[in-house]
Design a protein around this motif. Structure first.
Motif, PDB file in Angstrom:
ATOM      1  N   PHE A  29      43.758  25.341 100.933  1.00 50.77           N
ATOM      2  CA  PHE A  29      43.041  26.323 101.738  1.00 50.77           C
ATOM      3  C   PHE A  29      42.810  25.823 103.160  1.00 50.77           C
ATOM      4  CE2 PHE A  29      40.934  28.683  97.957  1.00 50.77           C
ATOM      5  CZ  PHE A  29      42.091  29.435  97.809  1.00 50.77           C
ATOM      6  N   VAL A  30      42.577  24.533 103.331  1.00 47.08           N
ATOM      7  CA  VAL A  30      42.427  23.979 104.683  1.00 47.08           C
ATOM      8  C   VAL A  30      43.736  24.136 105.442  1.00 47.08           C
ATOM      9  CG1 VAL A  30      42.073  21.869 106.019  1.00 47.08           C
ATOM     10  CG2 VAL A  30      40.562  22.386 104.109  1.00 47.08           C
ATOM     11  N   ALA A  31      44.850  23.802 104.808  1.00 47.89           N
ATOM     12  CA  ALA A  31      46.161  23.942 105.464  1.00 47.89           C
ATOM     13  C   ALA A  31      46.448  25.402 105.791  1.00 47.89           C
ATOM     14  CB  ALA A  31      47.252  23.377 104.573  1.00 47.89           C
ATOM     15  N   LEU A  32      46.148  26.293 104.872  1.00 46.33           N
ATOM     16  CA  LEU A  32      46.379  27.711 105.101  1.00 46.33           C
ATOM     17  C   LEU A  32      45.461  28.243 106.201  1.00 46.33           C
ATOM     18  CD1 LEU A  32      48.016  30.111 104.088  1.00 46.33           C
ATOM     19  CD2 LEU A  32      46.227  30.532 102.401  1.00 46.33           C
ATOM     20  N   SER A  33      44.208  27.791 106.232  1.00 46.11           N
ATOM     21  CA  SER A  33      43.252  28.235 107.249  1.00 46.11           C
ATOM     22  C   SER A  33      43.657  27.774 108.633  1.00 46.11           C
ATOM     23  CB  SER A  33      41.853  27.706 106.930  1.00 46.11           C
ATOM     24  OG  SER A  33      41.377  28.259 105.737  1.00 46.11           O
ATOM     25  N   GLU A  34      44.243  26.583 108.723  1.00 51.86           N
ATOM     26  CA  GLU A  34      44.694  26.080 110.017  1.00 51.86           C
ATOM     27  C   GLU A  34      45.924  26.829 110.524  1.00 51.86           C
ATOM     28  OE1 GLU A  34      45.249  21.909 109.381  1.00 51.86           O
ATOM     29  OE2 GLU A  34      43.169  21.464 109.876  1.00 51.86           O
ATOM     30  N   SER A  35      46.701  27.372 109.623  1.00 59.04           N
ATOM     31  CA  SER A  35      47.936  28.031 110.048  1.00 59.04           C
ATOM     32  C   SER A  35      47.773  29.530 110.286  1.00 59.04           C
ATOM     33  CB  SER A  35      49.041  27.790 109.007  1.00 59.04           C
ATOM     34  OG  SER A  35      48.684  28.381 107.774  1.00 59.04           O
ATOM     35  N   THR A  36      46.617  30.088 109.958  1.00 58.73           N
ATOM     36  CA  THR A  36      46.387  31.510 110.215  1.00 58.73           C
ATOM     37  C   THR A  36      45.497  31.670 111.440  1.00 58.73           C
ATOM     38  OG1 THR A  36      44.534  31.485 108.663  1.00 58.73           O
ATOM     39  CG2 THR A  36      46.641  32.235 107.807  1.00 58.73           C
ATOM     40  N   LEU A  96      38.564  28.429 111.828  1.00 61.49           N
ATOM     41  CA  LEU A  96      38.832  27.728 110.574  1.00 61.49           C
ATOM     42  C   LEU A  96      37.786  28.048 109.514  1.00 61.49           C
ATOM     43  CD1 LEU A  96      40.601  25.401 109.229  1.00 61.49           C
ATOM     44  CD2 LEU A  96      38.672  23.953 109.815  1.00 61.49           C
ATOM     45  N   ALA A  97      36.509  28.009 109.874  1.00 58.68           N
ATOM     46  CA  ALA A  97      35.443  28.229 108.891  1.00 58.68           C
ATOM     47  C   ALA A  97      35.469  29.651 108.345  1.00 58.68           C
ATOM     48  CB  ALA A  97      34.086  27.938 109.517  1.00 58.68           C
ATOM     49  N   VAL A  98      35.760  30.610 109.190  1.00 55.69           N
ATOM     50  CA  VAL A  98      35.828  32.005 108.738  1.00 55.69           C
ATOM     51  C   VAL A  98      37.011  32.187 107.789  1.00 55.69           C
ATOM     52  CG1 VAL A  98      36.145  34.393 109.489  1.00 55.69           C
ATOM     53  CG2 VAL A  98      34.673  32.872 110.795  1.00 55.69           C
ATOM     54  N   ASN A  99      38.135  31.598 108.123  1.00 59.08           N
ATOM     55  CA  ASN A  99      39.300  31.676 107.238  1.00 59.08           C
ATOM     56  C   ASN A  99      39.025  30.991 105.902  1.00 59.08           C
ATOM     57  OD1 ASN A  99      40.723  33.036 109.203  1.00 59.08           O
ATOM     58  ND2 ASN A  99      41.799  31.235 109.930  1.00 59.08           N
ATOM     59  N   MET A 100      38.367  29.829 105.941  1.00 59.26           N
ATOM     60  CA  MET A 100      38.034  29.133 104.700  1.00 59.26           C
ATOM     61  C   MET A 100      37.104  29.976 103.835  1.00 59.26           C
ATOM     62  SD  MET A 100      39.306  26.027 104.197  1.00 59.26           S
ATOM     63  CE  MET A 100      38.083  25.272 103.166  1.00 59.26           C
ATOM     64  N   ALA A 101      36.088  30.571 104.459  1.00 58.95           N
ATOM     65  CA  ALA A 101      35.153  31.413 103.706  1.00 58.95           C
ATOM     66  C   ALA A 101      35.880  32.595 103.088  1.00 58.95           C
ATOM     67  CB  ALA A 101      34.028  31.894 104.613  1.00 58.95           C
TER      68      ALA A 101
END
Length: 92
Positions: free
Chosen positions: A46-53, A57-62
């Motif tokens: 999820f960290v890797a995916l959040s960084e690539s979208t 980062l925190a909003v994508n992780m949530a």
């Protein structure tokens, strides 16, 4: 009840973590593992995916943790929980 817990956990993360998305990763990891929402391997993915979208980062992780645990409604609730403290502070 699980959606309320999801909201409150991400509200706490959004309210008490300063330093941006990378500072929130440790708290998201601790809470997700404590509640059994994610494994260590899933969190790394999820960290890797959040960084690539696009987006914070925190909003994508949530969003990703929310969709994993509660579907689309979980994603909306987790995202709202992590964004709400900053929104209120800016609004005030």
């Amino acid at each position: 009840m699980a959606l309320i817990e999801l909201f409150l956990v991400f509200l706490k993360i959004g309210a008490f973590t300063f330093g941006g998305g990378y500072a929130m990763i440790a708290m998201i990891q601790a809470e997700a593992e404590r509640h059994g929402w994610l494994t260590q391997e899933e969190l790394v993915d999820f960290v890797a995916l959040s960084e690539s979208t696009p987006g914070p980062l925190a909003v994508n992780m949530a969003t990703f943790v929310g969709i994993r645990t509660g579907g689309v409604l979980g994603a909306i609730i987790a995202t709202l929980g992590i964004v709400l403290p900053s929104f209120i502070i800016i609004l005030i």
